[in-house]
Design a protein around this motif. Structure first.
Motif, mmCIF file in Angstrom:
data_model
loop_
_atom_site.group_PDB
_atom_site.id
_atom_site.type_symbol
_atom_site.label_atom_id
_atom_site.label_comp_id
_atom_site.label_asym_id
_atom_site.label_seq_id
_atom_site.Cartn_x
_atom_site.Cartn_y
_atom_site.Cartn_z
ATOM 1 N N LEU A 88 33.517 -19.618 -108.724
ATOM 2 C CA LEU A 88 33.740 -20.023 -107.334
ATOM 3 C C LEU A 88 32.422 -20.191 -106.591
ATOM 4 C CD1 LEU A 88 35.537 -20.650 -104.959
ATOM 5 C CD2 LEU A 88 35.811 -18.192 -104.557
ATOM 6 N N VAL A 89 31.462 -19.304 -106.859
ATOM 7 C CA VAL A 89 30.145 -19.432 -106.226
ATOM 8 C C VAL A 89 29.481 -20.739 -106.641
ATOM 9 C CG1 VAL A 89 27.823 -18.453 -106.147
ATOM 10 C CG2 VAL A 89 29.811 -16.954 -105.966
ATOM 11 N N LEU A 90 29.559 -21.065 -107.930
ATOM 12 C CA LEU A 90 28.944 -22.302 -108.430
ATOM 13 C C LEU A 90 29.597 -23.537 -107.809
ATOM 14 C CD1 LEU A 90 26.979 -23.673 -110.391
ATOM 15 C CD2 LEU A 90 28.754 -23.507 -112.153
ATOM 16 N N ILE A 91 30.923 -23.555 -107.778
ATOM 17 C CA ILE A 91 31.632 -24.703 -107.209
ATOM 18 C C ILE A 91 31.355 -24.827 -105.719
ATOM 19 C CG2 ILE A 91 33.947 -25.583 -106.677
ATOM 20 C CD1 ILE A 91 34.836 -24.461 -109.392
ATOM 21 N N THR A 92 31.345 -23.698 -104.999
ATOM 22 C CA THR A 92 31.054 -23.733 -103.566
ATOM 23 C C THR A 92 29.653 -24.250 -103.310
ATOM 24 O OG1 THR A 92 32.538 -21.847 -103.215
ATOM 25 C CG2 THR A 92 31.005 -22.377 -101.444
ATOM 26 N N ALA A 93 28.689 -23.788 -104.092
ATOM 27 C CA ALA A 93 27.305 -24.228 -103.907
ATOM 28 C C ALA A 93 27.169 -25.734 -104.119
ATOM 29 C CB ALA A 93 26.383 -23.472 -104.866
ATOM 30 N N ILE A 94 27.844 -26.253 -105.140
ATOM 31 C CA ILE A 94 27.762 -27.691 -105.411
ATOM 32 C C ILE A 94 28.450 -28.491 -104.308
ATOM 33 C CG2 ILE A 94 28.514 -29.509 -106.989
ATOM 34 C CD1 ILE A 94 28.159 -27.506 -109.282
ATOM 35 N N ALA A 95 29.632 -28.041 -103.888
ATOM 36 C CA ALA A 95 30.365 -28.764 -102.842
ATOM 37 C C ALA A 95 29.578 -28.782 -101.532
ATOM 38 C CB ALA A 95 31.739 -28.120 -102.636
ATOM 39 N N VAL A 96 29.057 -27.609 -101.147
ATOM 40 C CA VAL A 96 28.263 -27.538 -99.917
ATOM 41 C C VAL A 96 27.003 -28.384 -100.053
ATOM 42 C CG1 VAL A 96 26.857 -26.003 -98.478
ATOM 43 C CG2 VAL A 96 29.154 -25.309 -99.176
ATOM 44 N N GLY A 97 26.358 -28.325 -101.205
ATOM 45 C CA GLY A 97 25.124 -29.077 -101.406
ATOM 46 C C GLY A 97 25.322 -30.577 -101.268
ATOM 47 N N LEU A 98 26.398 -31.087 -101.862
ATOM 48 C CA LEU A 98 26.644 -32.528 -101.782
ATOM 49 C C LEU A 98 26.958 -32.965 -100.350
ATOM 50 C CD1 LEU A 98 28.740 -33.062 -105.050
ATOM 51 C CD2 LEU A 98 26.324 -33.618 -104.649
ATOM 52 N N ILE A 99 27.785 -32.180 -99.648
ATOM 53 C CA ILE A 99 28.113 -32.509 -98.258
ATOM 54 C C ILE A 99 26.861 -32.432 -97.380
ATOM 55 C CG2 ILE A 99 29.370 -31.713 -96.222
ATOM 56 C CD1 ILE A 99 31.127 -33.191 -98.146
ATOM 57 N N ALA A 100 26.071 -31.378 -97.577
ATOM 58 C CA ALA A 100 24.858 -31.211 -96.768
ATOM 59 C C ALA A 100 23.862 -32.338 -97.027
ATOM 60 C CB ALA A 100 24.219 -29.856 -97.075
ATOM 61 N N TRP A 101 23.730 -32.744 -98.269
ATOM 62 C CA TRP A 101 22.799 -33.835 -98.610
ATOM 63 C C TRP A 101 23.238 -35.148 -97.964
ATOM 64 C CZ3 TRP A 101 22.693 -36.963 -103.690
ATOM 65 C CH2 TRP A 101 21.510 -37.702 -103.760
ATOM 66 N N TRP A 102 24.559 -35.363 -97.896
ATOM 67 C CA TRP A 102 25.091 -36.591 -97.307
ATOM 68 C C TRP A 102 24.880 -36.609 -95.788
ATOM 69 C CZ3 TRP A 102 30.220 -37.203 -94.822
ATOM 70 C CH2 TRP A 102 30.483 -38.541 -94.501
#
Length: 576
Positions: A88-102
């Motif tokens: 869950l930590v890994l998936i959350t980090a990736i999801a947040v990272g992609l949204i933040a980058w956009w």
């Protein structure tokens, strides 16, 4: 600066104490008050090194939390804990990272993923406090507590990987996985070494002051050495805490009685300071961003907050359903006889399993192997909404702000987002979680029923072991003092569970011509307590008695032993 830090500490503790008194969420109130105070013109600017703050705050908080976690429950619930604490930590980090980058391209993809790693781990402190107050079942409390111990290690490992990428290092997917494996292996190994060493000291040294001092220093040592060897300092502290906590009932009762209030006070002080420090820092960080960036940062913060709120339930329910599906398939294979030989193997190897019929044994195996997977949709709903962020997110954000590879605008953005996500989850989830728990009707009634059944079995074993212990001691007294004193022994043995009578009985013995002394009678009482402790430990190790119940019973026995020692120290002729 020293005086300023002292004022912050005192103010944070006072506000947190008021919050505890009124039953309000202390982290939220401390942060809000600190934020309001920061706008006063006479309040000076307070700065501290983020990495130093993280290294000072994280080890004691993690160690204290690990001491209280049931190792047996942790092991049984490991499937959920592993899913929540790693995947869950890994998936959350990736999801947040992609949204933040956009939304905020200036962060860059590594910087956005770094932000995701920072906000991904929930802090179970607030959820655990609410759960204890409202009587959440232990199966949920164990999952939440275990997750908070594991997810910090995953988050900080991701943080280290993305920070290295920002610094220009080339890290592949397999390289990141290998780094995680090394961090786990080295961290757990160092933690167990420290745990064994500290436990041996606790067993051999009876001075609780010395042992308490070593206990305060050990988490920092384990964390620093593990990090120096490229391991996970978090897992080192967690492994040490789990080992020491599991073996704590075998140490002297004075050690247990002294360390509990020490760690409660340390947690209270450190958490209050971190939330107060963040509240004082936020206005400066926002002002440094500039007016042109505030709108973009607020949009980014809101988006990240929504992502961390949504990703958790979207992961938990499907993952739990998939795990239950896999377990049903496994049970079907057992029913078809694929693993039918395991029943006979268990019956031959264990007396405990030998008392069951094959059908009963199958039920026991299912309960043992799948105990951590028996969560209802209501349990998962509570776990899904218990994702409040806390100290680790805030402290890691401050550490990231000091990275030389991040420009000033990006570092300030990370701190603001971390602050808003933490406060937002405390407000939205922390204030509504009690209502959700009450609405779902989740209570620990099942725990109480199981505890009563387990305690009845433990009491029966205690009676049997106690009779054997007294019979052995009666033979020793007969050889030592003769037949004339056995009536005294028998009268005292009947009062063994009523410690408040010991003083009068001992005084009668001492005033008579009989040989047994007060110390003999106290030793008899302590031996009786030790027999009961050993029974509790055996039942805990077999999985028949919940560790939390065992600790409560042992705490009551510790109080009995303290009362005996206190009376002995104040008897005439024995005062210093």
């Amino acid at each position: 600066m020293d005086a300023e830090i002292f004022y912050v500490l005192v103010g944070a503790v006072v506000v947190a104490a008021i919050a505890r008194w009124r039953g309000w969420p202390a982290p939220l109130l401390v942060t809000v008050v600190a934020l309001a105070v920061s706008f006063l013109p006479f309040v000076p600017e307070l700065r501290a090194d983020g990495h130093l703050l993280l290294n000072l705050v994280l080890p004691p908080l993690l160690y204290s939390a690990a001491l209280d976690v049931s190792f047996v429950g942790f092991r049984r619930s490991l499937p959920q804990i592993r899913r929540l604490g790693i995947w869950l930590v890994l998936i959350t980090a990736i999801a947040v990272g992609l949204i933040a980058w956009w939304i905020f391209p200036d962060l860059g993809l590594p910087g956005a993923l770094l932000l995701g790693a920072i906000v991904s781990p929930p802090d179970a402190v607030s959820a655990a406090a609410i759960g204890r107050k409202l009587g959440l079942p232990r199966r949920i409390m164990t999952v939440l507590s275990g997750e908070s111990l594991i997810n910090d290690a995953t988050s900080l490992t991701l943080y280290r990987v993305f920070a290295a990428i920002l610094a220009g290092a080339t890290v592949s997917v397999w390289g990141g996985i290998w780094q995680f494996v090394v961090a786990v292996a080295v961290g757990v190994g160092i933690g167990l070494v420290f745990g064994v060493a500290l436990h041996q000291l606790r067993m051999r040294i009876s001075d609780p002051v010395v042992i308490g001092t070593f206990g305060l220093l050990a988490p920092f040592g384990a964390y620093a050495i593990a990090e120096h060897l490229n391991g996970s300092g978090v897992l080192a502290v967690v492994a040490m805490g789990l080992y020491v906590g599991f073996n704590a009932p075998r140490t002297d009762y004075t050690t247990r009685q002294q360390e509990k209030p020490i760690w409660l006070s340390a947690d209270f002080l450190l958490e209050s300071f971190v939330f107060a420090y963040i509240g004082l820092q936020l206005p400066r960080v926002v002002s440094d961003l500039g007016a042109e960036s505030i709108g973009e940062i607020l949009l980014l913060s809101g988006a990240v907050l929504v992502v961390v709120l949504i990703v958790r339930p979207l992961f938990i329910f499907p993952a739990n359903a998939w795990a239950n599906f896999q377990d049903r398939r496994r049970l079907a294979r057992w029913d078809r006889g694929v693993e039918s030989g395991e029943f006979q193997k268990r019956q031959k190897q264990s007396r405990r399993w030998g008392q069951y019929t094959p059908d009963e044994l199958r039920t026991q195996i299912v309960r043992e192997r799948m105990a951590g997977l028996q969560l209802t949709w209501k349990d998962n709903a509570v776990i899904s909404w218990a994702g409040m962020r806390g100290v680790v997110t805030l402290a890691t954000a401050l550490a990231a702000a000091d990275l030389a590879t991040l420009d000033e605008r990006a570092s300030h953005a990370i701190v603001v987002v971390a602050f808003i996500v933490t406060v937002g989850t405390l407000l939205l989830q922390g204030l509504t979680l009690p209502m959700l728990i009450r609405r779902l009707g989740i209570a620990s009634d099942v725990d109480h029923a199981e505890d009563e059944k387990a305690l009845a079995a433990v009491k029966e074993r205690s009676r049997t072991a106690g009779k054997a212990f007294l019979a052995e001691k009666r033979v020793e007294w007969e050889r030592k003092y003769g037949e004339v004193d056995l009536s005294i022994f028998d009268a005292f043995a009947k009062r063994m569970t009523r410690v408040e009578k010991d003083t009068d009985e001992a005084q009668e013995v001492e005033d008579s011509v009989a040989k047994p002394s007060y110390d003999d009678l106290v030793a008899l009482s302590k031996g009786w307590l030790q027999v009961r402790r050993e029974i509790l430990l055996e039942e805990r190790d077999k999985g028949n008695l919940d560790e939390e119940v065992m600790r409560e019973l042992i705490a009551a026995m510790d109080a009995e032993e303290l009362a005996m020692d206190t009376r002995g120290a104040t008897r005439p002729g024995e005062r210093a």
